[in-house]
Design a protein around this motif. Structure first.
Motif, PDB file in Angstrom:
ATOM      1  N   MET A  28      14.879 -80.995  48.838  1.00  0.00           N
ATOM      2  CA  MET A  28      13.616 -81.737  48.905  1.00  0.00           C
ATOM      3  C   MET A  28      12.683 -81.250  47.800  1.00  0.00           C
ATOM      4  O   MET A  28      12.548 -80.053  47.566  1.00  0.00           O
ATOM      5  CB  MET A  28      12.943 -81.556  50.269  1.00  0.00           C
ATOM      6  N   HIS A  29      12.055 -82.204  47.126  1.00  0.00           N
ATOM      7  CA  HIS A  29      11.213 -81.916  45.986  1.00  0.00           C
ATOM      8  C   HIS A  29       9.781 -82.401  46.224  1.00  0.00           C
ATOM      9  O   HIS A  29       9.547 -83.324  47.004  1.00  0.00           O
ATOM     10  CB  HIS A  29      11.718 -82.656  44.741  1.00  0.00           C
ATOM     11  N   THR A  31       8.232 -78.593  42.465  1.00  0.00           N
ATOM     12  CA  THR A  31       8.983 -77.579  43.191  1.00  0.00           C
ATOM     13  C   THR A  31      10.123 -78.229  43.969  1.00  0.00           C
ATOM     14  O   THR A  31      10.106 -79.441  44.221  1.00  0.00           O
ATOM     15  CB  THR A  31       8.074 -76.792  44.153  1.00  0.00           C
ATOM     16  N   VAL A  32      11.107 -77.416  44.352  1.00  0.00           N
ATOM     17  CA  VAL A  32      12.240 -77.875  45.143  1.00  0.00           C
ATOM     18  C   VAL A  32      12.614 -76.796  46.149  1.00  0.00           C
ATOM     19  O   VAL A  32      12.420 -75.603  45.903  1.00  0.00           O
ATOM     20  CB  VAL A  32      13.456 -78.204  44.246  1.00  0.00           C
ATOM     21  N   ILE A  33      13.155 -77.243  47.286  1.00  0.00           N
ATOM     22  CA  ILE A  33      13.690 -76.333  48.296  1.00  0.00           C
ATOM     23  C   ILE A  33      15.059 -76.840  48.711  1.00  0.00           C
ATOM     24  O   ILE A  33      15.272 -78.054  48.851  1.00  0.00           O
ATOM     25  CB  ILE A  33      12.736 -76.218  49.506  1.00  0.00           C
ATOM     26  N   SER A  34      15.992 -75.924  48.898  1.00  0.00           N
ATOM     27  CA  SER A  34      17.346 -76.304  49.292  1.00  0.00           C
ATOM     28  C   SER A  34      17.383 -76.756  50.744  1.00  0.00           C
ATOM     29  O   SER A  34      16.421 -76.559  51.493  1.00  0.00           O
ATOM     30  CB  SER A  34      18.296 -75.127  49.073  1.00  0.00           C
ATOM     31  N   TYR A  35      18.524 -77.327  51.146  1.00  0.00           N
ATOM     32  CA  TYR A  35      18.640 -77.891  52.495  1.00  0.00           C
ATOM     33  C   TYR A  35      18.383 -76.847  53.581  1.00  0.00           C
ATOM     34  O   TYR A  35      17.861 -77.159  54.649  1.00  0.00           O
ATOM     35  CB  TYR A  35      20.035 -78.487  52.673  1.00  0.00           C
ATOM     36  N   THR A  76       3.433 -72.900  47.479  1.00  0.00           N
ATOM     37  CA  THR A  76       4.613 -72.480  48.240  1.00  0.00           C
ATOM     38  C   THR A  76       5.202 -73.679  48.965  1.00  0.00           C
ATOM     39  O   THR A  76       4.490 -74.372  49.707  1.00  0.00           O
ATOM     40  CB  THR A  76       4.258 -71.392  49.266  1.00  0.00           C
ATOM     41  N   ILE A  77       6.488 -73.900  48.765  1.00  0.00           N
ATOM     42  CA  ILE A  77       7.190 -74.976  49.445  1.00  0.00           C
ATOM     43  C   ILE A  77       7.910 -74.397  50.668  1.00  0.00           C
ATOM     44  O   ILE A  77       8.400 -73.250  50.632  1.00  0.00           O
ATOM     45  CB  ILE A  77       8.187 -75.690  48.502  1.00  0.00           C
ATOM     46  N   SER A  78       7.950 -75.178  51.744  1.00  0.00           N
ATOM     47  CA  SER A  78       8.668 -74.751  52.943  1.00  0.00           C
ATOM     48  C   SER A  78       9.129 -75.986  53.701  1.00  0.00           C
ATOM     49  O   SER A  78       8.676 -77.099  53.426  1.00  0.00           O
ATOM     50  CB  SER A  78       7.787 -73.867  53.826  1.00  0.00           C
ATOM     51  N   ARG A  79      10.022 -75.771  54.645  1.00  0.00           N
ATOM     52  CA  ARG A  79      10.488 -76.873  55.473  1.00  0.00           C
ATOM     53  C   ARG A  79      10.723 -76.387  56.888  1.00  0.00           C
ATOM     54  O   ARG A  79      11.116 -75.230  57.105  1.00  0.00           O
ATOM     55  CB  ARG A  79      11.732 -77.521  54.887  1.00  0.00           C
ATOM     56  N   ASP A  80      10.471 -77.261  57.840  1.00  0.00           N
ATOM     57  CA  ASP A  80      10.739 -77.007  59.249  1.00  0.00           C
ATOM     58  C   ASP A  80      11.820 -78.001  59.669  1.00  0.00           C
ATOM     59  O   ASP A  80      11.526 -79.171  59.928  1.00  0.00           O
ATOM     60  CB  ASP A  80       9.467 -77.189  60.070  1.00  0.00           C
ATOM     61  N   THR A  81      13.053 -77.515  59.697  1.00  0.00           N
ATOM     62  CA  THR A  81      14.165 -78.435  59.937  1.00  0.00           C
ATOM     63  C   THR A  81      14.137 -79.003  61.348  1.00  0.00           C
ATOM     64  O   THR A  81      14.576 -80.134  61.561  1.00  0.00           O
ATOM     65  CB  THR A  81      15.503 -77.727  59.682  1.00  0.00           C
ATOM     66  N   LEU A  98       8.551 -81.293  55.640  1.00  0.00           N
ATOM     67  CA  LEU A  98       8.465 -80.559  54.378  1.00  0.00           C
ATOM     68  C   LEU A  98       6.988 -80.281  54.139  1.00  0.00           C
ATOM     69  O   LEU A  98       6.131 -81.122  54.447  1.00  0.00           O
ATOM     70  CB  LEU A  98       9.033 -81.409  53.242  1.00  0.00           C
ATOM     71  N   TYR A  99       6.696 -79.104  53.568  1.00  0.00           N
ATOM     72  CA  TYR A  99       5.309 -78.725  53.335  1.00  0.00           C
ATOM     73  C   TYR A  99       5.108 -78.232  51.904  1.00  0.00           C
ATOM     74  O   TYR A  99       6.036 -77.747  51.258  1.00  0.00           O
ATOM     75  CB  TYR A  99       4.888 -77.607  54.299  1.00  0.00           C
TER      76      TYR A  99
END
Lengths: 106, 121
Positions: free
Chosen positions: B36-37, B51-55, B71-76, B81-82
């Protein structure tokens, strides 16, 4: 950082004509991970081409090239094709965009 | 249908913080194919990758222009995505898009509609 340079900056053509857009990289794009997008005013970009030559959209759009030189070709322009086009490389972070080519109606 | 919806934009003073959110739906957010970008576009300008974050959230990359501030983050579990943006500057003013990168497609095939961030005193 890989710098992508698109040319021309603006391309003026008429519906029915063929459009050729260029994207040149400052160094080789790994695995030819080069994508092309179309963006219209007020809209998000739309993926057209991925992996330099694989099509994600209508077949009048085609991509070619490898290494540092890539081309997007629109075989026969439709009225809805007049927009801004961007290339982006996914070979090496940062995943940079070109500055865009504006395709306008002549 | 497959959809990304951004939120959280607004007007903020220089030096302050803002958090953008991107809600994903219609696809399996945790599939290993999907990074996710965030991409931004300043008024009247071109696209800028941010920015990008992996799965799995384990790999993150940033543009130099935001490194150390964003800062990029994700809550699966929530399909979210944040983008946490600190120490905001006038040059961060832009429409911010989230996008899905599909490794089998090698491109960003799904985009949100964008959320506008304006940094101004």
């Amino acid at each position: 950082e890989i710098v992508l340079t698109q040319s021309p900056g603006t391309l003026s053509l008429s519906p029915g004509e063929r459009a050729t857009l260029s994207c040149r990289a400052s160094q080789s794009v790994s695995n030819n991970y080069l994508a092309w997008y179309q963006q219209k005013p007020g809209q998000a970009p739309r993926l057209l081409i991925y992996g330099a030559s694989s099509r994600a959209t209508e077949d009048r759009f085609s991509g070619s090239g490898s290494g540092t030189d890539f081309t997007l070709t629109i075989s026969r322009l439709e009225p809805e094709d007049f927009a801004v086009y961007y290339c982006q490389q996914f070979g090496t972070s940062p995943y940079t965009f070109g500055q865009g080519t504006k395709l306008e109606i002549k | 249908q497959v959809q990304l919806v951004e939120s959280g934009g607004g007007v903020v003073q220089p030096g302050r913080s803002l958090r953008l959110s991107c809600a994903a739906s219609g696809f399996t957010f945790t599939l290993s194919n999907y990074g996710m970008h965030w991409v931004r576009q300043a008024p009247g300008k071109g696209l800028e990758w941010v920015t990008v974050i992996s799965y799995d959230g384990n790999t993150k990359y940033y543009a130099d222009s935001v490194k150390g501030r964003f800062t990029i983050s994700r809550d699966t579990s929530k399909g979210m995505l944040y983008l946490q943006m600190n120490s905001l500057r006038a040059e961060d003013t832009a429409v911010y898009y989230c996008g899905r990168y599909d490794a089998s497609v090698q491109g960003m095939d799904v985009w949100g509609q964008g959320t506008t961030v304006t940094v101004s005193s």
